[in-house]
Motif scaffolding. Structure first.
Motif, PDB file in Angstrom:
ATOM      1  N   ASN A 119       0.790  -1.233   0.000  1.00 35.09           N
ATOM      2  CA  ASN A 119       0.000   0.000   0.000  1.00 35.09           C
ATOM      3  C   ASN A 119       0.821   1.282   0.000  1.00 35.09           C
ATOM      4  O   ASN A 119       0.250   2.363  -0.108  1.00 35.09           O
ATOM      5  CB  ASN A 119      -0.935   0.013   1.225  1.00 35.09           C
ATOM      6  N   LEU A 120       2.140   1.218   0.126  1.00 35.48           N
ATOM      7  CA  LEU A 120       2.934   2.442   0.215  1.00 35.48           C
ATOM      8  C   LEU A 120       3.916   2.515  -0.960  1.00 35.48           C
ATOM      9  O   LEU A 120       4.824   1.688  -1.078  1.00 35.48           O
ATOM     10  CB  LEU A 120       3.716   2.483   1.532  1.00 35.48           C
ATOM     11  N   ALA A 121       3.718   3.503  -1.824  1.00 33.59           N
ATOM     12  CA  ALA A 121       4.625   3.679  -2.959  1.00 33.59           C
ATOM     13  C   ALA A 121       5.986   4.138  -2.450  1.00 33.59           C
ATOM     14  O   ALA A 121       6.077   5.004  -1.578  1.00 33.59           O
ATOM     15  CB  ALA A 121       4.046   4.696  -3.933  1.00 33.59           C
ATOM     16  N   GLN A 122       7.052   3.565  -3.025  1.00 35.46           N
ATOM     17  CA  GLN A 122       8.415   3.928  -2.645  1.00 35.46           C
ATOM     18  C   GLN A 122       9.172   4.594  -3.788  1.00 35.46           C
ATOM     19  O   GLN A 122      10.072   5.396  -3.546  1.00 35.46           O
ATOM     20  CB  GLN A 122       9.171   2.673  -2.207  1.00 35.46           C
ATOM     21  N   GLY A 123       8.823   4.245  -5.000  1.00 33.34           N
ATOM     22  CA  GLY A 123       9.491   4.821  -6.151  1.00 33.34           C
ATOM     23  C   GLY A 123       8.657   4.555  -7.391  1.00 33.34           C
ATOM     24  O   GLY A 123       7.832   3.640  -7.416  1.00 33.34           O
ATOM     25  N   ALA A 124       8.845   5.340  -8.448  1.00 33.39           N
ATOM     26  CA  ALA A 124       8.007   5.182  -9.648  1.00 33.39           C
ATOM     27  C   ALA A 124       8.790   5.624 -10.873  1.00 33.39           C
ATOM     28  O   ALA A 124       9.770   6.374 -10.781  1.00 33.39           O
ATOM     29  CB  ALA A 124       6.726   5.982  -9.509  1.00 33.39           C
ATOM     30  N   TRP A 125       8.317   5.131 -12.035  1.00 32.46           N
ATOM     31  CA  TRP A 125       8.934   5.506 -13.309  1.00 32.46           C
ATOM     32  C   TRP A 125       7.864   5.429 -14.398  1.00 32.46           C
ATOM     33  O   TRP A 125       7.078   4.489 -14.446  1.00 32.46           O
ATOM     34  CB  TRP A 125      10.084   4.559 -13.639  1.00 32.46           C
ATOM     35  N   LEU A 126       7.850   6.451 -15.257  1.00 26.06           N
ATOM     36  CA  LEU A 126       6.933   6.453 -16.388  1.00 26.06           C
ATOM     37  C   LEU A 126       7.683   5.849 -17.565  1.00 26.06           C
ATOM     38  O   LEU A 126       8.628   6.435 -18.083  1.00 26.06           O
ATOM     39  CB  LEU A 126       6.486   7.883 -16.701  1.00 26.06           C
ATOM     40  N   GLY A 127       7.272   4.646 -17.962  1.00 25.34           N
ATOM     41  CA  GLY A 127       7.997   3.940 -19.011  1.00 25.34           C
ATOM     42  C   GLY A 127       7.063   3.401 -20.071  1.00 25.34           C
ATOM     43  O   GLY A 127       5.885   3.751 -20.149  1.00 25.34           O
ATOM     44  N   ASN A 128       7.620   2.514 -20.908  1.00 22.13           N
ATOM     45  CA  ASN A 128       6.863   1.957 -22.021  1.00 22.13           C
ATOM     46  C   ASN A 128       6.754   0.455 -21.853  1.00 22.13           C
ATOM     47  O   ASN A 128       7.713  -0.206 -21.466  1.00 22.13           O
ATOM     48  CB  ASN A 128       7.591   2.279 -23.336  1.00 22.13           C
ATOM     49  N   HIS A 129       5.563  -0.075 -22.147  1.00 23.37           N
ATOM     50  CA  HIS A 129       5.368  -1.524 -22.050  1.00 23.37           C
ATOM     51  C   HIS A 129       4.474  -1.972 -23.197  1.00 23.37           C
ATOM     52  O   HIS A 129       3.333  -1.519 -23.322  1.00 23.37           O
ATOM     53  CB  HIS A 129       4.740  -1.896 -20.705  1.00 23.37           C
ATOM     54  N   SER A 130       5.025  -2.833 -24.050  1.00 27.43           N
ATOM     55  CA  SER A 130       4.295  -3.353 -25.211  1.00 27.43           C
ATOM     56  C   SER A 130       3.733  -2.213 -26.062  1.00 27.43           C
ATOM     57  O   SER A 130       2.602  -2.283 -26.563  1.00 27.43           O
ATOM     58  CB  SER A 130       3.156  -4.278 -24.753  1.00 27.43           C
ATOM     59  N   GLY A 131       4.512  -1.157 -26.207  1.00 31.47           N
ATOM     60  CA  GLY A 131       4.106  -0.039 -27.048  1.00 31.47           C
ATOM     61  C   GLY A 131       3.209   0.971 -26.373  1.00 31.47           C
ATOM     62  O   GLY A 131       2.871   1.996 -26.964  1.00 31.47           O
ATOM     63  N   ASN A 132       2.807   0.722 -25.117  1.00 35.19           N
ATOM     64  CA  ASN A 132       1.919   1.648 -24.396  1.00 35.19           C
ATOM     65  C   ASN A 132       2.666   2.248 -23.208  1.00 35.19           C
ATOM     66  O   ASN A 132       3.519   1.600 -22.598  1.00 35.19           O
ATOM     67  CB  ASN A 132       0.677   0.907 -23.889  1.00 35.19           C
ATOM     68  N   THR A 133       2.289   3.490 -22.882  1.00 38.78           N
ATOM     69  CA  THR A 133       2.892   4.149 -21.723  1.00 38.78           C
ATOM     70  C   THR A 133       2.293   3.552 -20.449  1.00 38.78           C
ATOM     71  O   THR A 133       1.089   3.343 -20.342  1.00 38.78           O
ATOM     72  CB  THR A 133       2.641   5.664 -21.764  1.00 38.78           C
ATOM     73  N   ALA A 134       3.160   3.296 -19.478  1.00 42.22           N
ATOM     74  CA  ALA A 134       2.702   2.697 -18.221  1.00 42.22           C
ATOM     75  C   ALA A 134       3.476   3.308 -17.070  1.00 42.22           C
ATOM     76  O   ALA A 134       4.603   3.801 -17.233  1.00 42.22           O
ATOM     77  CB  ALA A 134       2.888   1.179 -18.240  1.00 42.22           C
ATOM     78  N   LEU A 135       2.827   3.295 -15.918  1.00 47.80           N
ATOM     79  CA  LEU A 135       3.442   3.802 -14.692  1.00 47.80           C
ATOM     80  C   LEU A 135       3.915   2.594 -13.869  1.00 47.80           C
ATOM     81  O   LEU A 135       3.097   1.777 -13.441  1.00 47.80           O
ATOM     82  CB  LEU A 135       2.425   4.630 -13.892  1.00 47.80           C
ATOM     83  N   PHE A 136       5.232   2.485 -13.714  1.00 47.75           N
ATOM     84  CA  PHE A 136       5.829   1.389 -12.948  1.00 47.75           C
ATOM     85  C   PHE A 136       6.067   1.893 -11.527  1.00 47.75           C
ATOM     86  O   PHE A 136       6.774   2.891 -11.333  1.00 47.75           O
ATOM     87  CB  PHE A 136       7.157   0.952 -13.572  1.00 47.75           C
ATOM     88  N   ILE A 137       5.516   1.208 -10.544  1.00 50.38           N
ATOM     89  CA  ILE A 137       5.611   1.673  -9.150  1.00 50.38           C
ATOM     90  C   ILE A 137       6.105   0.521  -8.273  1.00 50.38           C
ATOM     91  O   ILE A 137       5.575  -0.587  -8.335  1.00 50.38           O
ATOM     92  CB  ILE A 137       4.249   2.166  -8.610  1.00 50.38           C
ATOM     93  N   VAL A 138       7.129   0.801  -7.446  1.00 55.36           N
ATOM     94  CA  VAL A 138       7.506  -0.178  -6.417  1.00 55.36           C
ATOM     95  C   VAL A 138       6.767   0.203  -5.138  1.00 55.36           C
ATOM     96  O   VAL A 138       6.819   1.352  -4.696  1.00 55.36           O
ATOM     97  CB  VAL A 138       9.029  -0.246  -6.191  1.00 55.36           C
TER      98      VAL A 138
END
Length: 1897
Positions: free
Chosen positions: A297-316
């Motif tokens: 439940n607690l975000a520690q870090g994030a990155w706006l990246g690409n996945h399978s041609g679509n933009t996605a928000l990767f969050i640890v």
């Protein structure tokens, strides 16, 4: 610039300050995988990469770095420390900001602002100093400042001023809609998200927009302007967002943060929010919760990246610790597609715009967040499409209740902290950092699942920061940790040199480039698009190019053939390209490629390498080569047929034709060849062709016997076949090999009809030097030079009859085929071959000869085995059957023990009587053999056994004494106790046998049996008693120091059943870690020592004192080991220490004792007789008590008086003792602590002799000083006499007390047993409804506002409806003002400066502030700390020991309330139950004796002033109370006293009937009547006063059961009181603490119950109390002291339980206590207070005296109980004892000491140790509790805030503002920071709203 405002003196101070990290120069290190640079400024916090220049920028504490992409230093800037305070506004002027101090600057923001043209970019840097202002620096050289404000205004405060509070930002470029807005109409802004800080300006919104450019006057850079927009919130502290990331995507800006969910469950969640980039009013703000399944439940870090041609928000994400924002190690990566996130956000907007916030199902799906006055509407359906970014009429800010969900891609047990992603060959790869310094690599699949394929340790122990970046080439990841910046390669493809290692990497970046022969990334392989050219390592189905088959797989090394390879996954080639074959290291051969195979020519035979010695083949690799690249490799075998035959000399033909290779044998040439033809044209084909191996010329059998005797001429005859192949005339020779010597014998040939040949070798006498019965030797046939094959295993057996056959029986026992006989010819008889004996061989053997008989004795009953050794004892077992007698008794031999001729084993038979005789063995008809050794039949006797008892688990060493016990061998003896064996453990003697008892399954007496073979012996009338196993119930103390020798007293049951108890300690090598506590760093080194793999134990024997007590001395352990366990070995019973009371036994380092003369240890210590010797040391009481310490001065004892942690005081004899050391005249002081003996140096007594002075000087001095000396001597003599008298009194009083306690011991034990029975019943009741704990609201009311009838928590605002909204608005503004620290501190200081502001007012205001700020406890704590720092400053100047002693200031009451809030859960979970048990125990004991209802005095009490001293005749009785239970009425027995008043009886009945129920839940005694029922109609209502009351003169007695003559066992009932009888039946009430003492008069009559008050009614009250004090001060008679001691002894266990619950550190102390004690330690350190007593007093005043004493005296603050005056008197004594235990002064009592101090004189030193250890353990524990404290405060704020009536509290506070309005306004206007914040103006606004006060507005 800011620096310009800093004084020169301060800059000088900065130069002297140590840097925040260690002073190592800038370090760069290089590694193929990880290259890193170490920098100052730990912890480093931010990293940014300029994509244009490729430069890196790193921000840390006080440092800013610029580096190249290869981590080379370009520029370095110092950004701190500077003079600052979070409470002050910049610029900092020391005179205006007394709290300012040199402060480190933590980097909070680091961003790149792109320029309009190349090279014009700026670096934005924001720090934590000066309220978080920012500056701009050049990207090409950060030491070049572009912008820095010299005098910032409050709109320019950007970042959080607290290093722990997060700040994020993103730079956007938008259109400038204002006219003349700048070049090109471009507006560059920075959107900032920051958390709430409790210090500094408290009104900065969570998200704000800041201007970057253009900046035209009056605009300011970084300013928060009204038209730029901000997120408006109703409560800053409630919406304390922890921001993680801010990103721009498309036309929107997104913020990622976590905070407490204020809408639903108050749990912490992660949210994503969105704004239109062009929205300057934040109309478009919308947020949605993010749910990562699995509780992350607690975000520690994030990155706006690409996945399978679509933009996605990767969050640890991490899982939170309970309901706190503290992350645990459990974490995961969750991925959210931006399209899905945008859809959820749009859905929330649409529902809130057009559906009133409710979805299609009617459930609430969207709402208005941040406590603002807006709500979801029902606008037209096209509102969202018309206003996608909102408008003035649309609701905002919007929050979705429906979370966006995701399933974790990967999970981890180590907390993940950072994330970045890359795309490689269409695959998404995530790089994750964690708190341990690792970088993890994860392949994210198209279905969102993930594969963790690698981890790299980048910086062990360093936390990976959130800024994780890829370089421009995407080949490296930049990883920022606490002290290092590392450059890590994304893959290690190039390090793999072969296909197999490349594919085994399973790295998505890597694959094998076949034709290039290297491991590479896909785009680096030129033909990666063609099949089979690039093999991806992450695809499990991929395999390297392999040779599937090779034809032929083997061939002769003498041949050359075509080799065909079948290759799998061969890449395609062009027509111009070709492949080659390489055999081993030979030159390449051209390869011909067909559709499925490749053909090569094998190498010429002469080119092949030589064969290895001892081998008949070799394996060569066959490589397929493209250019210089080896594509694949197979293996081919080359064999040598010639080597096959050479390796098998005995049968070369058989070996050749049986070989796995294709070999043929040429018999004439004796040649094994690969050819199918031989030179002489006669060939034997390979075994694969008939007839094969069977056609080999072969000697296949021995026609003569294989047994050949040595020394006798013998003829060997051989048979052979297939010899017709030989046509020459060569001769045959027989060859025999003996020990390497060849014996050649001519052979005569005879051809047989079956085509076989017989060879008769010439006779020969064989000899062998080795003497053994049989020797195997080789024999073969040779034809000329050719050796004929011989069948495997065909050998001659040479033998020698004399070898090993030492007597006749052994010789004749040799098998008959050997022909051995016993020849008795001279010179000596022996065993020879029958043909070698010249005389007639003996038919019979000589008589048996016996050399030994074992054992030499046996029991009369027989049954043991006797071993007889000798010679000629028969040739077989049958020879001796029936031929053995022992002492004339037949002894049947045993077949399994018989050895030919040398040994007979027989079983001894019964004799029936004692006698002796030889052993006789008869074999056949030969004369019998008789032993010289005499065998004795004995009758062993058992006499006694010691000990005669032991535990049922066994292990007792039993000594059995007797006669002739050594009958037979030890193996023939066995002992039994009943059915259980007793194991013989030592050598048996004729008079003693020792055995170890086994385990029994029951207790009781058993007989002893000893079996001697078949003889069973026992002792008449003597038994062994199996007792219950010993049980240990207690063992104290639980600690020792390493030297050991400390006495552990063990109590239990059946301890005397143990023969030898032992205490054992299990130790293992020491492993110690670094422990860091703020400014204290202890480095403990690891000891390297080799230990056995088995347990290493040290042990000591224990001494059993009785069946219930024993003592053990702790074993010595070395400091190099760690104690793993301690146990008691009680014979076979093992009791581990931790199982006794649930605590571990602890070993501590030895205490340190310093020499008496520390400066000069060799110089004697000078001592003045009559005093004490003070010995200094460390940790003296950590594992030792005063009673255990012994000190000796010379040959006499030095009486130890006091022992604390750092001092030992002992009183030596008046006269100097003698030395025990012959070499020294002076005695030395030695201290003994267990095994520890410390010599502290010599002691010399000061003599009274005067030094020699010149005569003239003596006369002058004597004349002038005679009178002074005489006076001083008189004073000294008087003082010494007084001090000695006081010491004698002290010892006398202690002795008297000890004697009295022993005398009342039996009574105490009986009372305690009764009390424990009652308490057990109570404990079972507690299991049901639980403790009667007050709810938090009531608890807070009673603690915050003691003695007030109606507390503010229970009141409501008394306002007319017309005024209510306005007043509430004003109070809300007042609340906002209180959240401004400057206002709050000014407000408090101003009130305290007013003369009319009483001490009662101070406490009241403090409690009102506590209620008002209860929802912001973190802020409340910071304010309290700030005020306490001011208080410390005041007292340091005066007397620091007086601080916090009383509650004279607002902050001291705030501290009391703060402790009460923080310790409520501790009371609830830990201390509440023992406190309640103590209360019930006191109540039970007090009620067992008479209590005077008028005076409140009781017979059973601890308080001498409340002791009922008169002897009252009373007796206990039982009333049967009718209790209605449903429809039934059942009698309930209740114990009362006949002297009880009616009200007292009613209270006892209610106690019994409603036991376990809270006091507030039961009916009041005043509302009930007591009715005595006798017979059918006899009902009598009893009351304290009625017409029957006895009046004597002016005294009126309260009615009792005795008065009404109510008998024992009478039936009574409680009935509701009728209105008419109320006035008659109940005149007196005994409410809480209200005895009928004074003024209870009626018509001039005085009331009395048990005793008439001796006080004169005319004496004023204040004089009465002083008379009582004088009376109390008198020494009370021993009889009354005995009563008090009896009560004290009975309650002792419950008092101990409460004290231990409060002061135990076995469970972690409450976080608030650790936090506050740490704060006090810091204050002492800051102000240079190194006196430990002062800090001890501070801690005592802040916790025990401020909180615990209050709770002990007033349990009704915590528990729902009634505390009567008699109970209160007892609690007061216990509370005073607690106070005495917390003081540092020595506790001595004398004849005039108060009785309560006398009562606990022996316990208080023990309690003092408890307090000191509590303080010490908290002090020595690692601190690090600041974050945990804040989390706890946040949780407490949310948990109880709803129960606080804050509006009423604010209204009450305003009354004080109104009272001192002018003074407060003046104080605010005088403060410069207050002027900037317009605090006075804002207070005037509040006044205008709350009471329409006319102000200067």
């Amino acid at each position: 610039m800011l620096a310009s405002s800093i004084p020169t003196s301060f800059l000088l101070l900065l130069l002297l300050l140590p840097p925040p990290s260690h002073s190592v120069d800038f370090i760069v290190t290089s590694d193929p995988v990880v290259r890193w640079v170490e920098e100052h400024g730990a912890p480093l916090s931010h990293l940014v990469l300029d994509l244009e220049l490729g430069h890196l920028y790193v921000g840390g504490v006080d440092h800013l770095y610029q580096l190249t992409s290869d981590l080379e230093m370009m520029s370095h800037v110092r950004t701190g420390p500077y003079l600052d305070s979070p409470d002050c506004l910049p610029p900092i002027v020391p005179q205006d900001c007394p709290s300012a101090q040199p402060t480190h600057n933590h980097n909070k923001l680091l961003l790149v602002e792109a320029g309009q043209e190349e090279g014009q970019g700026r670096l934005i840097v924001c720090g934590s100093l000066f309220q978080g202002i920012c500056d701009k620096r050049s990207l090409s050289n950060i030491s070049q400042l572009i912008f820095q404000t010299t005098n910032p205004v409050d709109t320019q405060y950007v970042a959080a001023n607290d290093p722990r509070v997060s700040t994020v930002a993103v730079v956007i470029t938008t259109e400038n809609k204002q006219v003349g807005g700048g070049a090109g109409g471009i507006l560059r802004l920075m959107l900032v998200g920051r958390g709430y800080t409790s210090k500094g300006p408290g009104d900065i919104p969570p998200i704000t927009t800041r201007r970057l450019s253009p900046v035209l006057p009056p605009r300011r850079a970084f300013s928060q302007e009204e038209e730029l927009g901000k997120l408006v919130v109703g409560s800053y502290s409630e919406y304390n967002n922890h921001f993680v990331k801010a990103v721009a995507h498309g036309n929107h800006v997104y913020f990622l943060f976590s905070r407490r969910d204020m809408w639903h469950k108050k749990e912490y969640r992660t949210y994503a929010s969105r704004l239109c980039a062009s929205d300057r009013s934040f109309y478009s703000y919308v947020e949605v919760p993010l749910l990562c399944r699995g509780g992350y439940n607690l975000a520690q870090g994030a990155w706006l990246g690409n996945h399978s041609g679509n933009t996605a928000l990767f969050i640890v994400m991490a899982a939170g610790q309970a309901s706190t924002p503290v992350a645990t190690g459990r974490s995961a990566l969750c991925v959210y597609e931006m399209a899905e996130l945008d859809a959820m956000l749009r859905q929330a907007q649409e529902v809130c715009y057009t559906e009133g916030g409710r979805g299609s199902s009617g459930q609430e799906e969207a709402y208005i967040e941040y406590a603002v006055s807006s709500k979801c509407l029902k606008l037209p359906k096209d509102s969202l499409s018309e206003y996608p970014c909102g408008g003035e009429h649309t609701p905002n800010p919007i929050a979705s209740t429906v979370p966006l969900q995701a399933t974790p891609t990967v999970t981890s047990t180590t907390q993940l902290t950072a994330i970045t992603t890359a795309t490689e060959a269409g695959h998404t790869i995530a790089f994750l950092g964690d708190v341990e310094g690792r970088l993890h690599k994860v392949l994210v699949r198209p279905d969102w699942s993930g594969d963790l394929y690698g981890s790299v340790m980048v910086d062990k122990g360093g936390v990976v920061r959130a800024d994780l970046l890829l370089d421009n080439s995407q080949k490296h990841v930049y990883v920022l940790t606490n002290r290092k910046l590392s450059k890590v390669a994304v893959s290690t493809c190039e390090r793999q040199t072969d296909c197999q290692s490349c594919l085994s990497l399973r790295d998505p970046y890597c694959g094998w480039c076949v034709l290039e022969g290297r491991c590479s990334r896909k785009n680096q392989c030129h033909r990666h698009m063609q099949p089979n050219h690039w093999l991806w390592s992450f695809e499990p189905a991929n395999q390297c190019v392999t040779v599937q088959s090779l034809r032929p797989s083997n061939q002769s090394k003498d041949e050359q053939t075509q080799v065909t390879m079948l290759v799998v996954q061969l890449p395609s080639l062009t027509e111009a390209e070709s492949l080659s074959c390489v055999f081993g290291l030979l030159p390449p051969q051209p390869a011909r490629v067909t559709a499925k195979s490749i053909t090569c020519q094998s190498p010429a035979p002469q080119l092949l390498p030589p064969m290895l010695k001892g081998s008949d083949h070799m394996v060569l690799p066959v490589s397929l080569v493209f250019g210089h690249v080896t594509i694949t490799t197979g293996h081919m075998t080359f064999y040598d047929c010639g080597a096959v035959s050479r390796l098998n000399q005995s049968s070369p033909c058989l070996a050749c034709l049986s070989s796995v290779w294709r070999c043929s044998w040429c018999p004439l040439d004796q040649l094994c060849t690969h050819n199918h033809s031989c030179a002489n044209q006669h060939i034997v084909l390979n075994q694969r062709e008939s007839p094969g191996p069977s056609s080999c010329p072969l000697v296949f059998a021995l026609q003569s016997s294989a047994l050949v005797p040595l020394g006798l001429t013998s003829t060997v005859v051989l048979r052979a076949r297939n010899l017709d192949v030989y046509t020459d005339e060569a001769q045959y020779v027989c060859v025999v090999q003996i020990e390497g010597v060849q014996v050649n014998l001519t052979a005569a040939v005879e051809r047989r009809q079956d085509n076989t040949h017989t060879f008769t070798c010439s006779p020969h006498q064989f000899q062998n030097a080795v003497s053994q019965l049989q020797y195997s030797t080789a024999v073969y046939l040779r034809r000329g030079e050719r050796r004929i094959d011989i069948s495997p295993g065909l050998r001659l057996q040479l033998y020698d009859c004399s070898a090993g056959q030492s007597d006749c029986s052994q010789c004749r026992a040799v098998p008959g085929e050997y022909g051995c006989v016993w020849c008795s010819d001279s010179p000596a008889p022996g065993c020879v071959y029958n043909q070698s004996c010249t005389s007639v061989p003996a038919d019979t053997c000589p008589p048996p000869q016996i050399t030994q008989v074992l054992p030499a004795s046996g029991p009369l009953e027989g049954g043991i085995l006797v071993t007889i050794t000798g010679s000629n004892l028969g040739m077989s077992y049958q020879d001796v059957v029936g031929g053995v007698t022992i002492a004339g008794v037949w002894c049947p031999p045993q077949p399994e023990g018989y050895q030919i001729s040398t040994r007979v084993v027989c079983e001894l038979q019964s004799s029936g009587k004692k006698h002796e005789g030889p052993v006789v063995v008869t074999v056949g008809t030969t004369p019998p053999g008789k032993s010289e050794q005499i065998f004795t039949y004995q009758d062993p006797q058992l006499l006694d056994l010691v000990p005669d008892k032991g535990p049922v688990s066994g292990g007792t060493k039993l000594t059995i004494r007797g006669r002739q016990l050594l009958t037979g061998q030890k193996s023939d003896l066995s002992a039994f106790l009943g059915p259980q064996p007793c194991y013989i453990v030592e050598e048996v003697t004729d008079s003693q046998l020792v055995c170890l008892t086994g385990r029994s399954n029951q207790t009781g007496q058993v007989s002893l049996r000893v079996l001697f073979g078949k003889a069973e012996k026992s002792i008449a009338n003597v038994t062994f008693r199996y007792l219950d196993d010993p049980v240990i119930t207690d063992a104290t103390p639980a600690e020792s120091f390493n030297e050991g020798g400390r006495v552990v007293t063990v109590t239990g049951l059946n301890l005397d059943a143990v023969q030898q108890p032992i205490i054992s300690v299990w130790v293992e090598p020491l492993v110690v870690q670094r422990v860091k506590r703020r400014r204290r760093l202890a480095l403990l080194t690891t000891k390297q020592q080799v230990f056995n793999r088995t347990k290493t134990t040290v042990s000591e024997h224990c001494s059993v004192l009785s069946s219930s007590k024993m003592t053990c001395l702790t074993p010595r352990v070395t400091p190099e080991v760690k104690v793993r366990g301690v146990w008691f070995q009680l014979d076979n019973v093992r009791v581990h220490y931790e199982t006794i009371k649930g605590e571990r036994f602890t070993y501590y380092p030895n205490p340190e004792l310093f020499p008496l003369n520390r400066e000069a240890p060799d110089v004697p210590y000078r001592f003045k007789p009559g005093g004490v010797i003070a010995v200094e040391g460390q940790h003296l009481t950590r594992a030792m008590s005063r009673q255990e310490v012994m000190a000796r001065l010379g040959d006499q004892e030095c009486d130890v008086k006091t022992l604390d942690n750092t001092h030992l005081y002992c009183e030596p004899p008046e006269i100097q003792p003698m030395s025990v050391d012959d070499d020294q005249e002076l005695p030395s002081l030695q201290v003994f602590m267990g095994n520890l003996r410390v010599d502290l140096g010599l002691v010399q007594y000061d003599s009274d002799s005067l030094s020699v002075v010149p005569l003239a000087a003596q006369i002058g001095l004597g004349a002038g000083a005679a009178l002074i000396i005489l006076s001083v001597l008189v004073i000294i003599l008087m003082y010494r006499r007084k001090s000695k008298q006081a010491l004698r009194d002290y010892k006398k009083v202690l002795l008297q007390l000890e004697t009295l306690e022993i005398n009342v011991g039996d009574q105490c034990r009986k009372e305690f047993t009764d009390l424990m029975t009652e308490m057990m019943d109570l404990s079972s009741d507690l299991g049901g409804p639980g403790l009667p704990l007050l709810d938090y609201r009531t608890y807070a009311e009673r603690v915050f506002f003691p003695g007030q009838q109606v507390a503010p928590l229970s009141r409501q605002l008394d306002l007319p409806d017309s005024r209510r909204p306005t007043v509430e608005q004003g109070l809300q503004q007042l609340n906002n003002l209180l959240n401004n620290r400057l206002f709050l501190t000014r407000f408090i200081h101003t009130l305290e400066a007013q003369q009319g502001f009483s001490q009662r007012d101070r406490g009241y205001v403090a409690s009102l502030l506590t209620i008002a700020l209860h929802d912001k406890l973190e802020y409340f704590t910071e304010v309290m700390k700030s005020l306490l720092q001011d208080l410390v400053q005041q007292y340091v100047v005066k007397n620091p020991k007086l601080m916090l002693r009383r509650t004279e200031t607002v902050v001291e009451k705030m501290l009391t309330n703060w402790m009460s809030i923080c310790l409520y859960s501790f009371l609830k979970e830990v201390a509440g139950e023992p406190l309640y048990m103590l209360y019930r125990a006191i109540k039970y004991q007090v009620d067992k004796g008479p209590v005077d209802t008028v005076t409140g005095k009781a017979k059973r009490t601890l308080n001498d002033s409340h002791l009922l001293r008169e002897d009252i005749d009373y007796c206990s009785m039982t009333l049967m109370v009718l209790v209605k239970n449903g429809v039934e009425v059942q009698p309930c027995p209740v114990k009362v006293l006949d002297t009880d008043t009616i009200t007292q009886v009613k209270d006892k009945i209610l106690d019994q009937v409603y036991r376990g129920a809270a006091f507030s839940q039961r009916p009041a005694a005043d509302n009930l009547d007591l009715e005595w029922r006798s017979g059918q109609a006899g009902h009598l209502t009893l009351s304290d006063d009625d017409v029957t009351a006895v009046i004597q003169g002016r005294w009126k007695r309260v009615n009792t059961l005795q008065h009404y003559k109510v008998p024992d066992g009478a039936t009574v009932a409680l009935i509701p009181r009728s209105q008419s009888s109320g006035a008659v039946n109940q005149v007196f009430q005994t409410g809480e603490k209200t005895p009928m003492l004074e003024g209870e008069e009626e018509e001039g009559l005085r009331l009395w119950h048990l005793v008439k008050s001796s006080e004169d009614p005319e004496i004023p009250k204040h004089r009465k109390s002083s008379m009582r004090e004088r009376e109390r001060a008198k020494a009370i008679p021993e009889i009354y002291l005995t009563r008090l001691l009896s009560m004290k002894g009975t309650l002792q266990k419950f008092v101990d339980d409460v004290f231990v619950a409060i002061l135990s550190t076995k469970r972690p102390p409450p976080i608030a206590v650790r936090f506050f004690f740490d704060f006090l330690d810091d204050m002492a350190e800051k102000h240079g207070i190194d006196d430990p007593e002062t800090v001890h007093i501070w801690k005592t005043n802040s916790l025990p005296l401020r909180f615990w004493v209050n709770i002990l005296k007033n349990p009704q603050f915590v528990l729902d109980v009634q505390v009567t005056d008699s109970i209160d008197a007892v609690l007061s004594v216990i509370a005073q004892t607690f106070i005495d235990s917390c003081t540092t002064s020595e506790h001595k009592v004398g004849r005039d000491s108060p009785v309560n101090k006398l009562l606990y004189a022996r316990e208080i030193p023990r309690y003092k140790q408890l307090v000191e250890r509590y303080y010490s353990d908290i002090h020595s524990a690692a601190s690090g509790c600041y974050q945990e404290m804040n989390s706890t405060l946040t949780e407490l704020s949310g948990s109880f805030a709803s129960e606080m009536n804050s509006l009423v509290a604010l209204h009450e506070l305003y009354k004080f503002i109104n009272k001192y309005y002018d003074q407060i306004i003046m104080s605010l206007e005088e403060d410069t920071s207050g002027q900037k914040m317009q605090l006075a103006y804002r207070l005037q606004q509040v006044a205008a709203l709350v009471e329409n006060k006319v102000t200067d507005l």
